[in-house]
Design a protein around this motif. Structure first.
Motif, PDB file in Angstrom:
ATOM      1  N   GLU A   1      58.791  49.777  -2.202  1.00 44.63           N
ATOM      2  CA  GLU A   1      57.980  49.621  -0.855  1.00 44.63           C
ATOM      3  C   GLU A   1      59.152  49.304   0.155  1.00 44.63           C
ATOM      4  OE1 GLU A   1      54.023  47.414   0.812  1.00 44.63           O
ATOM      5  OE2 GLU A   1      54.849  46.993  -1.219  1.00 44.63           O
TER       6      GLU A   1
ATOM      7  N   PHE B   1      50.854  61.393   1.745  1.00 45.99           N
ATOM      8  CA  PHE B   1      50.663  60.566   3.159  1.00 45.99           C
ATOM      9  C   PHE B   1      50.609  59.150   2.711  1.00 45.99           C
ATOM     10  CE2 PHE B   1      48.830  64.295   5.171  1.00 45.99           C
ATOM     11  CZ  PHE B   1      50.059  64.644   5.932  1.00 45.99           C
ATOM     12  N   ALA B   2      49.825  58.745   1.684  1.00 48.22           N
ATOM     13  CA  ALA B   2      49.893  57.211   1.181  1.00 48.22           C
ATOM     14  C   ALA B   2      51.062  56.716   0.612  1.00 48.22           C
ATOM     15  CB  ALA B   2      48.869  56.994   0.137  1.00 48.22           C
ATOM     16  N   GLU B   3      51.870  57.671  -0.079  1.00 50.14           N
ATOM     17  CA  GLU B   3      53.232  57.143  -0.339  1.00 50.14           C
ATOM     18  C   GLU B   3      54.272  57.053   0.686  1.00 50.14           C
ATOM     19  OE1 GLU B   3      53.653  56.038  -3.332  1.00 50.14           O
ATOM     20  OE2 GLU B   3      54.191  57.582  -4.677  1.00 50.14           O
TER      21      GLU B   3
ATOM     22  N   ALA C   1      53.658  55.876   3.792  1.00 49.10           N
ATOM     23  CA  ALA C   1      53.495  54.840   4.144  1.00 49.10           C
ATOM     24  C   ALA C   1      53.837  53.641   3.215  1.00 49.10           C
ATOM     25  CB  ALA C   1      51.846  54.378   4.292  1.00 49.10           C
ATOM     26  N   HIS C   2      53.826  53.718   2.041  1.00 51.15           N
ATOM     27  CA  HIS C   2      54.440  52.848   0.947  1.00 51.15           C
ATOM     28  C   HIS C   2      55.707  52.679   1.164  1.00 51.15           C
ATOM     29  CE1 HIS C   2      54.603  50.528  -2.657  1.00 51.15           C
ATOM     30  NE2 HIS C   2      55.664  51.221  -3.028  1.00 51.15           N
TER      31      HIS C   2
ATOM     32  N   GLN D   1      44.778  56.806   7.998  1.00 52.08           N
ATOM     33  CA  GLN D   1      44.381  55.965   6.848  1.00 52.08           C
ATOM     34  C   GLN D   1      45.347  54.974   6.758  1.00 52.08           C
ATOM     35  OE1 GLN D   1      42.854  57.657   3.224  1.00 52.08           O
ATOM     36  NE2 GLN D   1      41.546  59.047   4.462  1.00 52.08           N
ATOM     37  N   HIS D   2      46.644  55.204   6.992  1.00 52.50           N
ATOM     38  CA  HIS D   2      47.608  54.302   6.435  1.00 52.50           C
ATOM     39  C   HIS D   2      48.668  54.062   7.524  1.00 52.50           C
ATOM     40  CE1 HIS D   2      46.484  55.843   2.459  1.00 52.50           C
ATOM     41  NE2 HIS D   2      46.666  57.060   3.016  1.00 52.50           N
ATOM     42  N   LEU D   3      48.617  54.609   8.638  1.00 54.25           N
ATOM     43  CA  LEU D   3      49.720  54.659   9.675  1.00 54.25           C
ATOM     44  C   LEU D   3      48.985  54.730  11.212  1.00 54.25           C
ATOM     45  CD1 LEU D   3      52.426  57.038   8.519  1.00 54.25           C
ATOM     46  CD2 LEU D   3      52.256  54.474   8.314  1.00 54.25           C
ATOM     47  N   GLU D   4      49.607  54.113  12.101  1.00 56.48           N
ATOM     48  CA  GLU D   4      49.212  54.322  13.416  1.00 56.48           C
ATOM     49  C   GLU D   4      49.741  55.446  14.167  1.00 56.48           C
ATOM     50  OE1 GLU D   4      49.755  51.896  17.973  1.00 56.48           O
ATOM     51  OE2 GLU D   4      50.608  50.989  16.079  1.00 56.48           O
TER      52      GLU D   4
ATOM     53  N   LYS E   1      54.048  52.562  10.886  1.00 54.00           N
ATOM     54  CA  LYS E   1      53.593  51.655  10.089  1.00 54.00           C
ATOM     55  C   LYS E   1      53.240  50.280  10.891  1.00 54.00           C
ATOM     56  CE  LYS E   1      54.077  49.641   5.314  1.00 54.00           C
ATOM     57  NZ  LYS E   1      54.582  49.783   3.994  1.00 54.00           N
TER      58      LYS E   1
END
Length: 201
Positions: free
Chosen positions: A100, A124-126, A128-129, A173-176, A200
């Motif tokens: 992360e 997309f989730a990864e 952001a991680h 869902q994860h980022l602006e 992020k």
């Protein structure tokens, strides 16, 4: 599907580079400048689907530490020759594993549209991680293509994308989201992509 992308990109590595360099209204460098102007010198950047490294990997490597990944071994070899200052690895972007907060920036130029739609939300989730707080994600996304294999530049190629609204929702869902543009370029046939720059929090 991924083997189709890998084998196709291997077969057309130089051909794709020559073809893409003739697209006069490709907005890649415009959006790359939007990202680059927000990054500090020496940022750590990941490029998903780096291709032959021209022009974007080369530009990023001028100021930053760059790791480029691509499914195609032939593309990676071209990238290593074209951009000796950066690091390049043959890898599936959906199977990467980083701690992360590894990167200040992550970019994907015309590459996520070769990932099956079912795998894009997890990607997309990864992303952001992997980003540091305040890190930036820049991508050109397709605008709604069902998972399909078709002839492209003389080879079989796989394409898939969500609609702009779906892309927007998945990223948000994860980022602006900072920039969200639909841009049509000519290949020479018109082709429209959704350009998203997101941060992020």
């Amino acid at each position: 599907m991924k083997r189709t992308v890998e084998y196709g990109c291997d077969a057309i590595a130089q051909r794709y580079l020559d073809w893409s360099s003739r697209i006069a209204d490709d907005p890649r460098l415009h959006y790359l400048a939007e990202l680059d102007g927000r990054l500090p010198d020496g940022a750590e950047v990941l490029e998903l689907g780096c291709g032959a490294g021209v022009p974007c990997s080369r530009k990023l490597a001028e100021r930053h530490g760059l790791l480029g990944v691509d499914l195609s071994r032939e593309q990676i070899e071209l990238a290593r020759a074209n951009v000796p200052r950066a690091r390049f690895e043959k890898a599936d972007m959906t199977a990467l594993d980083f701690p992360e907060g590894t990167f200040d920036g992550i970019v994907a130029f015309y590459s996520i549209l070769h990932v099956p739609r079912a795998e894009q939300p997890a990607l997309f989730a990864e992303v952001a991680h992997w980003l540091k707080p305040g890190g930036l994600f820049l991508a050109s996304l397709g605008i709604g293509t069902p998972d399909i294999t078709e002839q492209w530049l003389g080879v079989e190629m796989f394409f898939a994308s969500n609609t702009p609204a779906e892309n927007r929702a998945l990223v948000a869902q994860h980022l602006e989201i900072v920039v969200d543009d639909l841009v049509t370029m000519h290949e020479p046939d018109p082709a429209t992509f959704q350009w998203v720059l997101a941060r992020k929090g």
